[in-house]
Enzyme design. Structure first.
Site, PDB file in Angstrom:
ATOM      1  N   ALA A  40      -3.442 -24.602  29.099  1.00 35.68           N
ATOM      2  CA  ALA A  40      -3.932 -25.967  28.890  1.00 35.68           C
ATOM      3  C   ALA A  40      -5.317 -26.030  28.280  1.00 35.68           C
ATOM      4  O   ALA A  40      -5.779 -27.120  27.939  1.00 35.68           O
ATOM      5  CB  ALA A  40      -3.936 -26.723  30.224  1.00 35.68           C
ATOM      6  N   SER A  45      -6.971 -24.072  35.149  1.00 40.42           N
ATOM      7  CA  SER A  45      -6.203 -24.736  34.098  1.00 40.42           C
ATOM      8  C   SER A  45      -4.717 -24.592  34.375  1.00 40.42           C
ATOM      9  O   SER A  45      -4.278 -23.616  34.986  1.00 40.42           O
ATOM     10  CB  SER A  45      -6.507 -24.113  32.731  1.00 40.42           C
ATOM     11  OG  SER A  45      -5.939 -22.802  32.641  1.00 40.42           O
ATOM     12  N   ASP A  46      -3.942 -25.582  33.936  1.00 39.05           N
ATOM     13  CA  ASP A  46      -2.515 -25.325  33.834  1.00 39.05           C
ATOM     14  C   ASP A  46      -2.354 -24.237  32.780  1.00 39.05           C
ATOM     15  O   ASP A  46      -3.239 -24.004  31.954  1.00 39.05           O
ATOM     16  CB  ASP A  46      -1.756 -26.596  33.446  1.00 39.05           C
ATOM     17  CG  ASP A  46      -0.297 -26.547  33.891  1.00 39.05           C
ATOM     18  OD1 ASP A  46       0.222 -25.442  34.138  1.00 39.05           O
ATOM     19  OD2 ASP A  46       0.328 -27.618  33.994  1.00 39.05           O
ATOM     20  N   TRP A  47      -1.225 -23.550  32.811  1.00 37.14           N
ATOM     21  CA  TRP A  47      -1.057 -22.335  32.016  1.00 37.14           C
ATOM     22  C   TRP A  47      -1.036 -22.679  30.522  1.00 37.14           C
ATOM     23  O   TRP A  47      -0.087 -23.267  30.013  1.00 37.14           O
ATOM     24  CB  TRP A  47       0.225 -21.635  32.450  1.00 37.14           C
ATOM     25  CG  TRP A  47       0.032 -20.610  33.519  1.00 37.14           C
ATOM     26  CD1 TRP A  47       0.497 -19.325  33.507  1.00 37.14           C
ATOM     27  CD2 TRP A  47      -0.669 -20.734  34.775  1.00 37.14           C
ATOM     28  NE1 TRP A  47       0.127 -18.649  34.658  1.00 37.14           N
ATOM     29  CE2 TRP A  47      -0.599 -19.487  35.451  1.00 37.14           C
ATOM     30  CE3 TRP A  47      -1.375 -21.760  35.391  1.00 37.14           C
ATOM     31  CZ2 TRP A  47      -1.185 -19.265  36.699  1.00 37.14           C
ATOM     32  CZ3 TRP A  47      -1.960 -21.540  36.632  1.00 37.14           C
ATOM     33  CH2 TRP A  47      -1.858 -20.309  37.262  1.00 37.14           C
TER      34      TRP A  47
END
Length: 814
Positions: A234, A230-232
């Site tokens: 997300a 995941s993006d941080w």
């Protein structure tokens, strides 16, 4: 930990892990590492930001350990040089290993849908072929040196504002032909260790739990089997994400989402097999990329030399009447604060602490020695856009006393950054006035433009030469000096169109969105829009000059004509000749114009390119192979790549509008015109971007935007500030974030309802303050849990939502 038999180790380890440990393997231990299992001797895997240099966080705001800062992707793309991109990736990997980093978070393969996206400097191009091939090359460079890449941000993440919650509404053709195609080229050509999902929903489903996106397309169709991270912050629904194919959540949520996975397995809501599938992939990642190797610091000098070469290769000579290269004689006036305080990278998570920093003024003086006098005037303040008439007047006086003036203008750091979008395409008014004043004072003027994305340049035809320096990294000053003095013959070509006006863009009326982003322009992004609609542009896609000239002729096409035949391909052969007096490099660009009897298509599309270096008078035959995909479009009726039978024109040239040779081929295929969905006959134009036409392309009604109330986990802090407890919450989080990142509050602070400055008033010199400002205001409430390291629980959020929804809205003052 050394693992010879990776698969054997993975299965043995998986079998020994407890359910809690398995769930723990699927999230970080902290902000930058995965969880270790000490009892099994399994180490943690360290990750760090990229992609144009290593940013291993020191825990001090956005600062990282010193590393080589290379040109940003927006600049590197202008080299059109995959070999150079691979060299840069390898250098970043060597420094990552020296710092014990196993995965670098990059490259970014998102398409430049609109010039105002604040993170465009991290992305390569408006064209998916160019973007995908360069991303693949950088990935290959990273991974051949033993460091994993994280291809990001997948997918349809084309704006920074409201990126956590903005639903990207994209029709199927646009997704396949533009936005997914960039990632597809990178995945197939680079096989990245990880793919990072984006924050945003795509057509109503968050990317972090989008099974079609993460599994059906990425794995089943493209054959990729790495780790989706995941993006941080997300993650929307962790269990749904695990089912969809999101293996690794970053950063750590303090164990809160791990507990949700455990509970889901125990109740049968998540199959054990799905959890094991994800854990296997994470274990493979750890086995292959954990750890590092000391001693790579000795490469820093060599990496700086590479950064200088990359900066020069990324520069694009836009116009030149012969004033360049500069003669190292007389007086050269260097105008602009960027000459002594370089703008060399973007702001945000990719912000690198350079090992050293070259300036143009120092580099020019060192190169010309005693042969010329190099003077300087600031002309503006580097960190902001304040009006300073006195600096303009001083610059005009210095320019008037010189034989030639070189003016550096562009976008201050506060104008473009991760976390917010630019408000307009103009340069600061101070910069435009400076150019006008210097042109009036000295007709022998060269203008250099610095920035990470296209700008309006109303005076572009008046300087004797115009050079785009992009964001050149730590050696950008010396690389720029090499180009100005002719030590390097510029070979950069634009990786995005420079329009005359922002409003000319097909996406302009629909950018940015808040809760919903309508991609009404569909497949017509960048030059596909301008060349199809027939709008004049300032500089076309692929444009660039050098200090020599080239001819492209003698085109021939050879190959099969049955597009359905196995191994179908067409070979495009042209002769390229250096017709000038110095050696140089031409970028041969191949575009295909297809029939449009069945579906609407762009007037031309880039389908291949090659760099050719020639000495004066030298000629060489160049062959570029076009496969079936080069002639295909995505059919929404068959959900497949189809080739429409008919005549195709192959256009070869030096830009999308500078075609030097052309040939035609007639192809056959089994594609039937009847298998075409509604909207196929749409003709793109500014007037045609209607809601009705967009709904037809989507194949469904445009969904209504969600109302602000009732509040839920995806309501942002700025939205809940409409009630008194929400306003207090926003102020508290805002103050904590500003303190944590060490930046000054924006004008209006947390209580501002307009969204603050967007960086365009120069209120923050680095862009970091604006990024944090917008990041806090646009943070969904679930972010308090995901980024709170266990201090704020899901139960606490439920209670907060009850309170917020009970509270009446604040009355506005009369």
């Amino acid at each position: 930990m050394e693992v010879d038999d990776v698969e054997g180790w993975v299965e043995a380890t998986l079998g020994a892990l407890t359910l809690d440990e398995k769930a723990g393997m699927c999230s970080g231990a902290d902000f930058w590492t995965t969880k270790a299992v000490a009892r099994m001797g399994m180490p943690a895997l360290a990750v760090a930001d990229g992609p144009h240099g290593l940013r291993k966080s020191t825990g001090d705001g956005l600062r990282g350990s010193a590393a080589t800062c290379f040109p940003t992707a927006s600049g590197l793309a202008c080299s059109w040089d995959p070999e150079l991109a691979e060299e840069v990736g390898a250098a970043i990997a060597r420094e990552a290993r020296a710092h014990g980093v196993g995965v670098v978070l990059g490259p970014g393969a998102n398409i430049k849908r609109h010039p105002l996206c604040g993170r465009n400097f991290e992305y390569f191009s408006e064209d998916p072929l160019l973007s995908g091939q360069l991303a693949a090359a950088l990935i290959n460079g990273l991974q051949r040196e033993g460091v994993g890449a994280s291809l990001k941000h997948y997918a349809a993440n084309n704006q920074e504002g409201w990126r956590n919650v903005a639903d990207s509404l994209v029709d199927e053709r646009a997704l396949r032909e533009i936005y997914l195609a960039s990632f597809e080229h990178a995945v197939r050509g680079g096989d990245p260790a990880t793919v990072m999902c984006s924050y945003n929903p795509l057509n109503g489903t968050y990317a972090s739990e989008h099974e079609w996106l993460l599994t059906t397309v990425l794995r089943d169709e493209w054959g990729w089997d790495g780790v989706v991270v995941s993006d941080w912050g997300a993650v929307n629904d962790r269990v749904a994400g695990m089912r969809a194919g999101l293996e690794l959540e970053m950063p750590a949520s303090g164990g809160l989402n791990d507990a949700r996975i455990v509970q889901a397995v125990r109740t049968g809501a998540l199959a054990t097999e799905l959890l094991d599938r994800g854990v296997r992939r994470v274990l493979r990642l750890v086995a292959r990329y954990h750890g590092g190797a000391a001693g790579a610091g000795g490469a820093v000098d060599a990496h700086h030399v590479l950064a200088r070469r990359a900066a020069a290769a990324s520069a694009v000579l836009l116009t030149n009447d012969g004033v360049l290269p500069l003669a190292p004689a007389g007086t050269i006036a260097v105008i602009g604060a960027f000459a002594t305080e370089p703008r060399y990278q973007g702001a945000g998570s990719s912000q690198v602490t350079p090992t050293r920093l070259d300036t143009l003024l120092d580099a020019l003086r060192a190169e010309v020695g005693g042969r010329a006098t190099v003077t300087h005037a600031a002309g503006y303040e580097a960190a902001n856009a304040r009006e300073r008439p006195d600096l303009v007047d001083e610059a005009a006086r210095v320019a008037a006393a010189a034989d030639v003036a070189v003016v550096l203008v562009g976008l201050p750091a506060s104008f473009e950054s991760e976390g917010f979008d630019r408000r307009h395409m103009r340069l600061p008014a101070q910069h435009d006035r400076l150019v006008e004043a210097v042109l009036a004072a000295n007709a022998n003027t060269v203008v250099v433009v610095v920035g990470g994305s296209a700008c309006e340049l109303p005076w572009a035809e008046r300087p004797r030469a115009l050079l785009l320096a992009n964001l050149g990294g730590q050696a950008g000053g010396s690389g720029l000096a090499d180009v100005l003095l002719g030590t390097v013959n510029p070979s950069g070509r634009l990786a995005e169109t420079y329009p005359l006006h922002q409003s000319d863009h097909g996406a302009d009326g629909w950018f940015p969105g808040r809760r919903q982003v309508q991609y009404r322009e569909s497949i017509y992004v960048g030059y596909r829009w301008f060349d199809t609609v027939g709008l004049d542009v300032r500089f076309p896609f692929g444009h660039g000059l050098g200090y020599t000239t080239f001819a492209i002729d003698d085109i021939t096409l050879t190959g099969g004509t049955d597009a359905d035949a196995p191994g179908f391909a067409q070979q495009v052969r042209v002769t390229v000749s250096n017709t000038g007096t110095v050696e140089g490099t031409e970028v041969v660009q191949v575009y295909v114009r297809g029939p449009r009897a069945v579906v609407h298509r762009p007037d031309r599309e880039l389908r291949g390119f090659a760099r050719v270096h020639l000495t004066p008078g030298e000629s060489r035959q160049v062959t570029i192979t076009l496969d079936r995909r080069a002639f295909a479009y995505w059919c929404v009726a068959t959900h497949a790549w189809e080739v429409e039978p008919g005549s195709y024109e192959v256009l070869v040239g030096a830009s999308s509008r500078d075609i030097r040779a052309r040939a035609s081929v007639t192809l056959t295929s089994a594609h039937v015109a009847a298998a075409v969905a509604p909207g196929a006959g749409w003709v793109p134009s500014p007037a045609a971007l209607t809601a009705e036409a967009f709904a037809a392309m989507l194949g469904r009604a445009i969904p209504a935007e969600r109302p602000a109330r009732p509040f839920d986990v995806n309501s942002t802090l700025s939205e809940v500030a409409a009630v008194w407890p929400g306003k207090k919450l926003l102020a508290t989080v805002y103050a904590q974030a500003m303190k944590q990142y060490g930046v000054a509050p924006e004008p209006g602070g947390a209580g501002a309802t307009s969204g603050g400055s967007s960086g365009s008033d120069g209120s923050d010199g680095s862009g970091g303050g604006s990024m944090v400002h917008h990041g806090v205001r646009e943070l969904p409430l679930r972010g308090l849990v995901l980024l709170g390291r266990g201090k704020f629980t899901w139960r606490s959020l439920d209670r907060l939502l009850w309170l917020l929804n009970k509270w009446p809205a604040r009355r506005s003052r009369a």
